[in-house]
Design an enzyme around this catalytic site. Structure first.
Site, mmCIF file in Angstrom:
data_model
loop_
_atom_site.group_PDB
_atom_site.id
_atom_site.type_symbol
_atom_site.label_atom_id
_atom_site.label_comp_id
_atom_site.label_asym_id
_atom_site.label_seq_id
_atom_site.Cartn_x
_atom_site.Cartn_y
_atom_site.Cartn_z
ATOM 1 N N ASP A 226 -29.276 38.367 30.920
ATOM 2 C CA ASP A 226 -28.508 39.117 29.939
ATOM 3 C C ASP A 226 -27.634 38.102 29.211
ATOM 4 O O ASP A 226 -27.461 36.957 29.652
ATOM 5 C CB ASP A 226 -27.675 40.205 30.623
ATOM 6 C CG ASP A 226 -27.375 41.372 29.694
ATOM 7 O OD1 ASP A 226 -27.422 41.181 28.468
ATOM 8 O OD2 ASP A 226 -27.106 42.483 30.187
ATOM 9 N N CYS A 227 -27.084 38.490 28.086
ATOM 10 C CA CYS A 227 -26.464 37.505 27.210
ATOM 11 C C CYS A 227 -25.188 36.918 27.802
ATOM 12 O O CYS A 227 -24.248 37.656 28.128
ATOM 13 C CB CYS A 227 -26.221 38.119 25.839
ATOM 14 S SG CYS A 227 -27.792 38.539 25.043
#
Length: 810
Positions: free
Chosen positions: A331-332
């Site tokens: 995920d970012c």
């Protein structure tokens, strides 16, 4: 001959031409292995007669270390000397093609394509409970006349069309069309959020298919097959991908920001039992059955280990046990927090080494870009781990046909911009909303309103004309949007409107004006609920009720009207509306989720009887008292000694506003189990090992599923249910089949959904619907060690109030 001095305009033209030639020479082609690019087309990685493994191996062997590192982040730059263009791994397609900015995502809406079909948010799509029909609409359109010619009910069941995964197929087509039109730099979509909606306060619950792992897994399989271009049955796609679907967020992620606890630092303490039968099964289905080509590991830690640094999770389980063949993304900024927020890694280089050694391939963010070389130089990370990650990344790009020359000339190249916002897809968006909307209350058959006799209508509420609210989050620019007010205006000429509040928080109520509007109409429709200011990513709820001023608006208006009112709720998560459920002035209640671009029209069609509602709630609706349960408590099973009530319909022991699976119709339906040829399942002769332990601590006999042979696990038990429509209207009706054990102790679910299908029945019509049960899948439960076991004794199948017994014999 004397040469004339060039004019200023001519100099500008010459300079511009030179600049264009220079740019053309330095700009990489829009695709790899261009047949017109002589230096690069001869590389073995461009040879389509070789296997993808051989091609990828050749490509990686040609990269420098810096070039390799550059490809480990979501915005991968071009490698011009090899004719490899830039690639953006981050694109969103949760319920239609979405975008946030042209900087961060691969999809752009600033060219010839400026919109995309916006389907209902996932939670409403799931409320249709119809996976078989979801996908078929993506394959073909069947006319009403063809439907009417089909006589056999089961054949009709196979041919009739419903919506949502066909929406997903439409999403895949629209994504490919935007890419083919040159408005995308990637074909990988972070799409199905298949986390369990465990807590009703979670701001991202709207993105999920609900609280049931069986439904969530089925949804994931259908979504992935649709968007990637496979058939509904699966297994026919091979190496080729229409688009790449990434299942997120792996795993045990359902808290964003609640009372100061955020997802970046949260350590989810999860039992092996809950992992085995709640959190992991949807991801297993997504990978094994859906053949997803992408997984996203979640921010949070599980039992102390960050998901993106968990070798057992990513490599041993996903790749080793489940056979995952694709790429794994963080995920970012999830890599950076392993060092900076969680303190799990002492140095940035340790975080980089941890995630790559665990099996992660690409970092959404730039942490790997900045710290991977240092990790290699400090001998914390071997280059072989970088090569492993690159192999997975370039394999997916090759499966998408992006190294086969001009993709427009390839297998999916004929998918053009006419697929975007097509009438077919807009019809799908409408049908998806129709089939998901849930009728919660309909006292004295207030609905449907008469299209002929209804003289005037007041439409009141902060969500009545709020177009953006209909879309939910992760949405792109819709083709066209119809609000509830606009939808109802097509049915009634004399229509009055007032928002009643400035917004859903109702900080500036205008109740007196709304009351005056309501008094002048024959009927009133109140459109209220939540929006993204109340629930979204990074924002969990702290209450399950509407704002006090919004409740006051509702209560005041309904007491000023001539007739009972219709209450429409827009929300992703459940709401405690007990005040409205038992208010005699409120005749009907509809939950419409976030219904997408056609949501207003779908609501109007239901309110005026052009569609018979059939949606069912995919989550339990809890009372406000549930907020006393900490969101941080990940346990699914109840603990009576501490008054912990458990979670979801499978385990929760407490009061409910509405049950999971609840939903009314304008028709009444009855069910009957038809006699079965075999109601006993014998396990003794199916054992692979004669030394298996058959008793647990409670002296109840059981057999681990892992000890049973394939003959039993492949066996299907047919169960036939006769459904009857006793109403005056035709309707599409989901049948939900549950199983329960005779005794509920020892962590067993109260009941468990094991099958669901929809059937369309005319007024007074009946049909036989067949379910197939797998003993290993549907009659098993997880023990405390996380082992799936089948227990001896009675298992009761139920649908509605009817039950049928199946006995397991050891």
């Amino acid at each position: 001959m004397q040469l004339k001095k060039p004019s200023l305009l001519a100099l500008v033209h010459i300079t511009s031409l030179a600049l264009l030639l220079l740019l053309a020479d330095s700009t990489p082609p829009p695709f790899s292995c261009d047949s017109s690019d002589q230096p690069t087309k001869s590389y073995p990685f461009c040879n389509t007669t070789l296997s993808i493994n051989q091609r990828v191996h050749d490509l990686i062997s040609r990269l420098t270390l810096d070039e390799k590192i550059s490809q480990l982040v979501n915005t991968a730059p071009p490698i011009t000397r090899l004719g490899i263009p830039d690639y953006e791994w981050w694109s969103e397609a949760l319920h239609g093609i979405a975008y946030f900015s042209t900087v961060h995502t691969g999809m752009r809406f600033n060219g010839t394509i400026q919109a995309a079909t916006s389907f209902p948010q996932v939670i409403l799509t799931a409320a249709s409970f119809d996976v078989h029909l979801w996908y078929r609409i993506g394959q073909a359109s069947i006319s009403n006349s063809e439907r009417q010619r089909v006589k056999d009910p089961f054949l009709l069941f196979l041919l009739l069309v419903n919506i949502s995964v066909s929406c997903l197929q439409a999403v895949g087509k629209e994504a490919r069309a935007i890419y083919n039109a040159g408005q995308a730099t990637g074909m990988t979509f972070w799409a199905p959020n298949i986390n369990i909606f465990r807590d009703p306060r979670w701001g991202r619950g709207q993105e999920t298919p609900g609280e049931d792992p069986f439904v969530t897994g089925k949804y994931a399989v259908s979504f992935v097959r649709g968007i990637q271009g496979d058939t509904f049955e699966g297994g026919k796609l091979g190496e080729h991908l229409q688009a790449s679907a990434c299942c997120k967020h792996f795993t045990a992620y359902d808290l964003d920001n609640w009372k100061g606890v955020n997802r970046f630092v949260f350590n989810a303490k999860v039992s092996q039992q809950d992992l085995a039968d709640t959190y992991m099964p949807p991801f297993r289905s997504c990978i094994q059955e859906g053949k997803a080509s992408g997984i996203m590991c979640a921010y949070n830690r599980v039992n102390g280990v960050p998901n993106c640094a968990d070798y057992n999770l990513l490599s041993k389980t996903a790749r080793g046990q489940w056979g995952f063949n694709g790429y794994i993304t963080s995920d970012c900024d999830a890599v950076s927090i392993i060092h900076e927020k969680q303190g799990y890694a002492k140095l940035p280089e340790d975080a980089v080494a941890d995630v790559l050694k665990a099996g992660m391939d690409v970092n959404c963010g730039n942490y790997l870009k900045y710290h991977t070389r240092s990790a290699v130089e400090k001998k914390k990370l071997p280059i072989s781990e970088i090569d492993r990650a690159l192999h997975n990344l370039f394999s997916v790009r090759m499966r998408l046909g992006l190294f086969n020359g001009n993709p427009v000339k390839q297998r999916f190249g004929k998918i053009g911009k006419d697929q975007v916002c097509s009438q077919e897809h807009q019809n799908l968006a409408l049908e998806a909303a129709r089939n998901g909307i849930v009728l919660l209350k309909n006292t004295n058959k207030l609905l449907p309103f008469s299209k002929v006799k209804t003289t005037s209508l007041a439409v009141i509420g902060p969500n009545a004309n709020a177009s953006r609210t209909l879309l939910g989050n992760y949405a792109g620019p819709p083709c066209k949007i119809v609000t509830p007010l606009e939808g109802l205006q097509s049915y009634v000429k004399d229509i009055r409107y007032h928002p009643g509040c400035n917004a859903v928080n109702c900080s500036d109520p205008m109740i007196d004006q709304a009351v005056e509007v309501a008094k002048g109409a024959e009927y009133v429709v109140l459109v209220v609920g939540l929006d993204q200011t109340q629930e979204r990513e990074e924002l969990d709820r702290v209450d399950l009720v509407l704002s006090p001023n919004q409740q006051n608006l509702i209560s005041t208006v309904v007491r000023a009207t001539k007739n009972p009112v219709v209450l429409v709720l827009l929300s992703g998560g459940p709401i405690d509306i007990n005040f409205a459920k038992y208010d005699k002035h409120i005749g009907s209640i509809l939950w419409a989720g976030y219904p997408g671009e056609a949501g207003g029209r779908a609501l109007a069609e239901i309110i005026f009887g052009d569609h018979n509602p059939g949606g069912r709630l995919p989550v339990t609706w809890y009372p406000q008292s549930f907020v006393n349960v900490p969101m941080t408590d990940m346990r699914m099973r109840p603990e009576p000694s501490s008054k912990y009530p458990g979670r979801t319909y499978r385990f929760y022991q407490g009061p409910k506003v509405y049950e999971f699976g609840y939903g009314l119709s304008y028709s009444n339906y009855s069910y009957e189990f038809l006699p079965v040829a075999q109601n006993k399942v014998y396990l003794n002769n199916q054992l692979k090992s004669p030394k298996v332990e058959l008793e647990n601590s409670n002296a109840l006999k059981y057999i681990p599923v892992s000890e049973l042979g394939t003959e039993l696990c492949d066996k299907r038990i047919p169960v036939t249910v006769r459904a009857q429509n006793h109403g005056d209207l035709a309707g599409k009706h989901p049948l939900l089949l549950f199983v329960r054990r005779e005794k509920r102790s020892n962590g067993r679910p109260v009941k468990q959904l094991v099958g669901f299908q929809s059937v369309i029945l005319n007024a007074g019509e009946g049909a036989d619907v067949e379910f197939e049960l797998s003993p290993c899948e549907h009659l098993s439960t997880a023990n405390e060690e996380g082992l799936m076991v089948i227990e001896e004794g009675s298992h009761f199948l139920s649908i509605g109030e009817k039950e049928s017994e199946i006995t397991v014999v050891l």
